[in-house]
Design a protein around this motif. Structure first.
Motif, PDB file in Angstrom:
ATOM      1  N   SER A   7       0.830  -1.204   0.000  1.00 39.90           N
ATOM      2  CA  SER A   7       0.000   0.000   0.000  1.00 39.90           C
ATOM      3  C   SER A   7       0.864   1.253   0.000  1.00 39.90           C
ATOM      4  CB  SER A   7      -0.916  -0.012   1.228  1.00 39.90           C
ATOM      5  OG  SER A   7      -1.687   1.159   1.283  1.00 39.90           O
ATOM      6  N   MET A   8       1.946   1.231   0.794  1.00 40.84           N
ATOM      7  CA  MET A   8       2.844   2.378   0.861  1.00 40.84           C
ATOM      8  C   MET A   8       3.582   2.574  -0.462  1.00 40.84           C
ATOM      9  SD  MET A   8       5.966   3.124   3.549  1.00 40.84           S
ATOM     10  CE  MET A   8       4.842   3.130   4.943  1.00 40.84           C
ATOM     11  N   ALA A   9       4.026   1.453  -1.067  1.00 41.24           N
ATOM     12  CA  ALA A   9       4.786   1.542  -2.319  1.00 41.24           C
ATOM     13  C   ALA A   9       3.948   2.107  -3.465  1.00 41.24           C
ATOM     14  CB  ALA A   9       5.329   0.160  -2.689  1.00 41.24           C
ATOM     15  N   GLU A  10       2.614   1.932  -3.376  1.00 39.10           N
ATOM     16  CA  GLU A  10       1.717   2.399  -4.445  1.00 39.10           C
ATOM     17  C   GLU A  10       1.052   3.736  -4.124  1.00 39.10           C
ATOM     18  OE1 GLU A  10      -0.968  -0.830  -4.759  1.00 39.10           O
ATOM     19  OE2 GLU A  10       0.532  -2.241  -5.554  1.00 39.10           O
ATOM     20  N   ASP A  11       1.394   4.307  -2.972  1.00 40.14           N
ATOM     21  CA  ASP A  11       0.765   5.557  -2.540  1.00 40.14           C
ATOM     22  C   ASP A  11       1.601   6.757  -3.001  1.00 40.14           C
ATOM     23  OD1 ASP A  11      -0.492   7.646  -1.308  1.00 40.14           O
ATOM     24  OD2 ASP A  11      -0.565   6.695   0.680  1.00 40.14           O
ATOM     25  N   ASP A  12       1.084   7.495  -3.949  1.00 38.59           N
ATOM     26  CA  ASP A  12       1.822   8.639  -4.495  1.00 38.59           C
ATOM     27  C   ASP A  12       2.002   9.763  -3.485  1.00 38.59           C
ATOM     28  OD1 ASP A  12       2.066   7.347  -6.901  1.00 38.59           O
ATOM     29  OD2 ASP A  12       0.263   8.266  -7.770  1.00 38.59           O
ATOM     30  N   SER A  13       1.228   9.757  -2.435  1.00 32.98           N
ATOM     31  CA  SER A  13       1.354  10.815  -1.433  1.00 32.98           C
ATOM     32  C   SER A  13       2.541  10.586  -0.497  1.00 32.98           C
ATOM     33  CB  SER A  13       0.064  10.925  -0.614  1.00 32.98           C
ATOM     34  OG  SER A  13      -0.130   9.756   0.170  1.00 32.98           O
ATOM     35  N   VAL A  14       3.131   9.386  -0.568  1.00 30.36           N
ATOM     36  CA  VAL A  14       4.287   9.043   0.270  1.00 30.36           C
ATOM     37  C   VAL A  14       5.563   9.430  -0.469  1.00 30.36           C
ATOM     38  CG1 VAL A  14       5.552   7.160   1.397  1.00 30.36           C
ATOM     39  CG2 VAL A  14       3.036   7.157   1.383  1.00 30.36           C
ATOM     40  N   GLU A  15       6.565   9.879   0.275  1.00 29.20           N
ATOM     41  CA  GLU A  15       7.832  10.267  -0.345  1.00 29.20           C
ATOM     42  C   GLU A  15       8.401   9.109  -1.164  1.00 29.20           C
ATOM     43  OE1 GLU A  15      10.619  11.695   2.464  1.00 29.20           O
ATOM     44  OE2 GLU A  15       9.239  13.164   3.360  1.00 29.20           O
ATOM     45  N   GLU A  16       9.045   9.437  -2.262  1.00 32.51           N
ATOM     46  CA  GLU A  16       9.574   8.418  -3.181  1.00 32.51           C
ATOM     47  C   GLU A  16      10.564   7.498  -2.490  1.00 32.51           C
ATOM     48  OE1 GLU A  16      11.885   8.048  -7.484  1.00 32.51           O
ATOM     49  OE2 GLU A  16      11.263  10.018  -6.733  1.00 32.51           O
ATOM     50  N   GLU A  17      11.417   8.037  -1.652  1.00 28.92           N
ATOM     51  CA  GLU A  17      12.432   7.219  -0.973  1.00 28.92           C
ATOM     52  C   GLU A  17      11.774   6.173  -0.079  1.00 28.92           C
ATOM     53  OE1 GLU A  17      16.318   7.709   1.982  1.00 28.92           O
ATOM     54  OE2 GLU A  17      15.248   9.486   1.266  1.00 28.92           O
ATOM     55  N   LEU A  18      10.703   6.586   0.625  1.00 28.82           N
ATOM     56  CA  LEU A  18       9.988   5.636   1.487  1.00 28.82           C
ATOM     57  C   LEU A  18       9.262   4.584   0.654  1.00 28.82           C
ATOM     58  CD1 LEU A  18       8.499   8.015   4.218  1.00 28.82           C
ATOM     59  CD2 LEU A  18      10.450   6.461   4.422  1.00 28.82           C
ATOM     60  N   ARG A  19       8.702   5.008  -0.490  1.00 27.45           N
ATOM     61  CA  ARG A  19       8.028   4.039  -1.377  1.00 27.45           C
ATOM     62  C   ARG A  19       9.015   2.992  -1.879  1.00 27.45           C
ATOM     63  NH1 ARG A  19       5.825   8.526  -4.128  1.00 27.45           N
ATOM     64  NH2 ARG A  19       6.817   7.834  -6.075  1.00 27.45           N
ATOM     65  N   GLU A  20      10.222   3.414  -2.223  1.00 21.98           N
ATOM     66  CA  GLU A  20      11.242   2.484  -2.707  1.00 21.98           C
ATOM     67  C   GLU A  20      11.668   1.523  -1.608  1.00 21.98           C
ATOM     68  OE1 GLU A  20      14.332   4.925  -4.206  1.00 21.98           O
ATOM     69  OE2 GLU A  20      13.282   5.440  -6.083  1.00 21.98           O
ATOM     70  N   MET A  21      11.845   2.050  -0.405  1.00 22.45           N
ATOM     71  CA  MET A  21      12.227   1.194   0.727  1.00 22.45           C
ATOM     72  C   MET A  21      11.149   0.153   1.005  1.00 22.45           C
ATOM     73  SD  MET A  21      13.912   3.965   3.361  1.00 22.45           S
ATOM     74  CE  MET A  21      13.918   2.758   4.686  1.00 22.45           C
ATOM     75  N   ALA A  22       9.881   0.577   0.957  1.00 21.59           N
ATOM     76  CA  ALA A  22       8.769  -0.355   1.200  1.00 21.59           C
ATOM     77  C   ALA A  22       8.730  -1.453   0.144  1.00 21.59           C
ATOM     78  CB  ALA A  22       7.454   0.420   1.219  1.00 21.59           C
ATOM     79  N   ALA A  23       8.966  -1.063  -1.119  1.00 21.57           N
ATOM     80  CA  ALA A  23       8.954  -2.043  -2.211  1.00 21.57           C
ATOM     81  C   ALA A  23      10.099  -3.038  -2.076  1.00 21.57           C
ATOM     82  CB  ALA A  23       9.027  -1.326  -3.556  1.00 21.57           C
ATOM     83  N   GLU A  24      11.265  -2.544  -1.666  1.00 22.75           N
ATOM     84  CA  GLU A  24      12.438  -3.406  -1.521  1.00 22.75           C
ATOM     85  C   GLU A  24      12.245  -4.436  -0.407  1.00 22.75           C
ATOM     86  OE1 GLU A  24      15.667  -0.760  -0.904  1.00 22.75           O
ATOM     87  OE2 GLU A  24      15.758  -0.091  -3.009  1.00 22.75           O
ATOM     88  N   GLU A  25      11.498  -4.085   0.614  1.00 23.88           N
ATOM     89  CA  GLU A  25      11.296  -4.994   1.750  1.00 23.88           C
ATOM     90  C   GLU A  25      10.318  -6.116   1.436  1.00 23.88           C
ATOM     91  OE1 GLU A  25      10.001  -2.730   5.053  1.00 23.88           O
ATOM     92  OE2 GLU A  25      12.013  -1.991   5.581  1.00 23.88           O
TER      93      GLU A  25
END
Length: 363
Positions: A65-83
């Motif tokens: 959900s975080m990785a697909e949320d455009d309102s979240v900072e890009e760096e956090l989205r990338e970290m969420a996707a990597e995990e």
């Protein structure tokens, strides 16, 4: 990844056990208390594993959900996707842990074992091979800190044994050895072979759970017990005293001979222990036969006519035919059975899980 069956029945059973353990007289029956406590510990572990699995599933959903949320900072989205990949691996591992915990252990897994090895086809070489197997299991037992005690033996003139019966006492001895029952085949050039030809010989192995008096009720009138002078190795004493014991269970025809002790009383006690174990195994085999369809795919533990393994000395290879596993022979014959036994147990667990899920889908 397997789908986890409904956990609710296990939670309900755990709650029932909690109530039983809270009863004032719970410890008045020590045997029942031990059984209930053991089951309570198993179900508690199961629920804890399920909670960890459920937490991993939730974490994956949150990360996606975080990785697909455009309102979240890009760096956090990338970290969420990597995990997500590592979390999925953890989820899959936990799902297997939960499924394994859902499978009730065999009631005899925690027992000591009685093992019987007999030379089969191949004459002298078969008896020598039986001796090799006895040394292999003895070394494996030593590596696990188990105690080995010979109950009865019939040494062969050229070495090895026509038959040897021995007990292995230690934690979960039967659990680790129960898949060893069956026909073991050896291919090698015997020491007596002058032209270098490879011979094939066999030995049979039977692994029995050590039985307690409450497991098998034996009517003394059903036993025919005779004493005689022991034959073979053992010194002057065994040839001059009626210390050997022959015990026959008349309803089943099961016969036990024990002559390794100098005392007739000790031989009688050992013979009775083997008799109980054989009769208990017969009960287990009868129960397993009733549920043969449910046990499809599992490794058999009682078929002594099944060829389970080949020890190929010229190629230095051991093959377990039930799971198609090949290993280097020298370490195994020297007692390093851990990898083989772990693989057999894993194979059996997977078959049990398939059966569990199949029953769940049908209900």
């Amino acid at each position: 990844m397997y789908k986890i069956p409904d956990i609710a029945p296990f939670r309900e059973k755990l709650a029932e056990l909690d109530e039983q353990m809270a009863e004032p007289n719970f410890f008045s029956d020590q045997r029942r208390a031990a059984d209930v406590s053991r089951e309570h510990q198993r179900l508690t572990s199961l629920v804890e594993k399920f909670e960890a699995y459920h937490s991993a599933v939730q974490q994956i959903e949150e990360n996606r959900s975080m990785a697909e949320d455009d309102s979240v900072e890009e760096e956090l989205r990338e970290m969420a996707a990597e995990e997500i990949e590592s979390l999925e691996a953890e989820r899959d591992k936990l799902s297997m842990d939960v499924l394994r915990a859902m499978i009730p252990p065999d009631a005899t897994d925690s027992r000591n074992s009685v093992m019987e090895i007999r030379g089969g086809a191949g004459g002298d070489e078969a008896n020598i091979f039986a001796g090799d197997l006895f040394r292999m299991y003895s070394k494996y037992a030593e590596s696990r800190g188990w105690r080995v005690e010979v109950i009865s033996s019939s040494p062969a003139d050229v070495g090895g044994f026509k038959e040897i019966i021995f007990s292995l006492s230690g934690e979960d001895a039967y659990k680790y050895l129960k898949f060893e029952s069956g026909v073991h085949r050896v291919q090698r050039v015997p020491a007596t072979e002058t032209q270098g030809r490879i011979h094939t010989s066999t030995a049979t192995v039977a692994v029995l759970p050590e039985a307690e008096e409450v497991d098998v009720e034996i009517n003394p009138n059903d036993l025919e017990i005779s004493t005689m002078r022991a034959s073979g190795a053992g010194g002057q004493h065994v040839n001059t005293t009626d210390s050997a014991v022959m015990m026959v269970h008349k309803p089943t025809g099961v016969t036990v001979y024990c002559a390794d002790e100098r005392s007739q009383i000790k031989n009688r006690a050992k013979a009775m222990a083997v008799m109980r174990s054989r009769l208990l195994q017969a009960k287990i085999d009868e129960e397993n036969a009733k549920y043969a369809a449910e046990r499809k795919g599992q490794i058999g533990t009682g078929d002594r006519s099944e060829r389970i393994r080949t020890y190929n000395y010229p190629q230095g290879r051991l093959t377990d035919h039930r799971i198609g596993m090949n290993l280097s022979l020298p370490p195994v014959i020297d007692g390093d059975l851990s990898e083989l036994i772990d693989s057999l147990q894993n194979y059996d667990y997977e078959a049990r899980i398939d059966n569990l899920l199949s029953k769940q889908s049908q209900s």
